[in-house]
Design an enzyme around this catalytic site. Sequence first.
Site, PDB file in Angstrom:
ATOM      1  N   CYS A 164       0.888  -1.028  -0.239  1.00  0.00           N
ATOM      2  CA  CYS A 164       0.174  -0.092   0.087  1.00  0.00           C
ATOM      3  C   CYS A 164       1.005   1.271   0.028  1.00  0.00           C
ATOM      4  O   CYS A 164       1.611   1.600   1.275  1.00  0.00           O
ATOM      5  CB  CYS A 164      -0.928  -0.051   1.224  1.00  0.00           C
ATOM      6  SG  CYS A 164      -2.069   1.483   1.395  1.00  0.00           S
TER       7      CYS A 164
ATOM      8  N   CYS B 163      -4.884   5.848  -4.467  1.00  0.00           N
ATOM      9  CA  CYS B 163      -4.070   4.914  -4.333  1.00  0.00           C
ATOM     10  C   CYS B 163      -2.965   5.158  -4.691  1.00  0.00           C
ATOM     11  O   CYS B 163      -2.492   5.529  -5.978  1.00  0.00           O
ATOM     12  CB  CYS B 163      -4.906   3.674  -5.220  1.00  0.00           C
ATOM     13  SG  CYS B 163      -4.261   2.096  -5.214  1.00  0.00           S
TER      14      CYS B 163
HETATM   15  N1  LIG Z   1      -6.361  -2.259  -2.318  1.00  0.00           N
HETATM   16  C1  LIG Z   1      -5.040  -2.575  -2.424  1.00  0.00           C
HETATM   17  C2  LIG Z   1      -4.038  -2.327  -1.393  1.00  0.00           C
HETATM   18  C3  LIG Z   1      -3.972  -0.806  -0.978  1.00  0.00           C
HETATM   19  C4  LIG Z   1      -3.335   0.127  -1.824  1.00  0.00           C
HETATM   20  C5  LIG Z   1      -3.302   1.536  -1.373  1.00  0.00           C
HETATM   21  N2  LIG Z   1      -4.602   2.200  -1.356  1.00  0.00           N
HETATM   22  C6  LIG Z   1      -2.134   2.216  -2.039  1.00  0.00           C
HETATM   23  O1  LIG Z   1      -2.077   3.551  -1.655  1.00  0.00           O
HETATM   24  O2  LIG Z   1      -1.408   1.734  -2.911  1.00  0.00           O
HETATM   25  C7  LIG Z   1      -5.225  -4.163  -3.097  1.00  0.00           C
HETATM   26  O3  LIG Z   1      -5.599  -4.848  -2.285  1.00  0.00           O
HETATM   27  O4  LIG Z   1      -3.837  -4.484  -3.764  1.00  0.00           O
END
Ligand SMILES: N[C@@H](CCC[C@H](N)C(=O)O)C(=O)O
Length: 285
Positions: A86, A219
């Site tokens: 993340c 993200c």
């Molecule tokens: N939901 C993603 C993991 C989290 C990603 C995050 N919000 C970021 O900032 O990179 C997954 O399941 O791969």
Amino acid sequence: MNPSPITFLKGHGTENDFVIVPDPDNAVDLPATAVARLCDRRAGIGGDGLLHVVRSAAHPEARDMAGDAEWFMDYRNGDGSVAEMCGNGVRVFAHYLQHAGLVGAGDLAVATRGGVKRVHLDKQGDVTVSMGRALLPEDGVTVTVAGRSWSARNVNMGNPHAVAFVDDLAHAGNLFSVPAFTPAAVYPDGVNIEFVVDRGPRHVAMRVYERGVGETRSCGTGACAVAVAAARRDGADPALTGAPVTYTVDVLGGTLVITERPDGEIEMTGPAVIVAEGTIDPSLL
Ligand SMILES: N[C@@H](CCC[C@H](N)C(=O)O)C(=O)O
């Protein structure tokens, strides 16, 4: 049985928000059901995900990284599922360590399921993370929303992404449920899906549907995937030219700056803030 009370903090990076649970000795039991309850925006604290802050030496998944990084980011998605990485979470995690007096300004290393990440905390509050290299499998992927389809670029940033360039971010619709993607076999563990429009030279904007969460306002791994996909689409490859390439990526919650270096290393810079602290009612866990 969890000890009580359990401290939490709440933080975000470009409005990708996290419940932070400091637990140096890995003494707090956090099954998926408890994580989902804590991340629930109505019945819990609320967050896109949870950052469990554990000493690497105290966590079975991080012990082998303890020599390089004292702290392990045990990241969970809001539905309780585990993800490899993340990007916004690492920035918020590092900012929390500084906020708690556990590290000073400057450079540190954070252990993650995606390996050890180098982080730089600057004096203005921005955090830069070396995110590693992107993998670009050549699979053909199609993403569909409300009868419109786009071919998407498969980018792996430790976690899986499908990046679709669209004419209008509104074409992604309300993103109340996961967009359809084919062939499903390309992403056996699910995928994060980014919709991208151009804003200017080396400047794009995106929306994202995150695996294990839903639409989020940012993200970090997604922004890195988008920057690399945009660079290749634009004919830019730092490995071939020897010159770094930087993209500005606007997300709903702010802006991230992503640089890909000639050795493939991707650096992400953006803000991280803590907004609250408190104690968790043990009945939530
Ligand atoms: N939901 C993603 C993991 C989290 C990603 C995050 N919000 C970021 O900032 O990179 C997954 O399941 O791969």
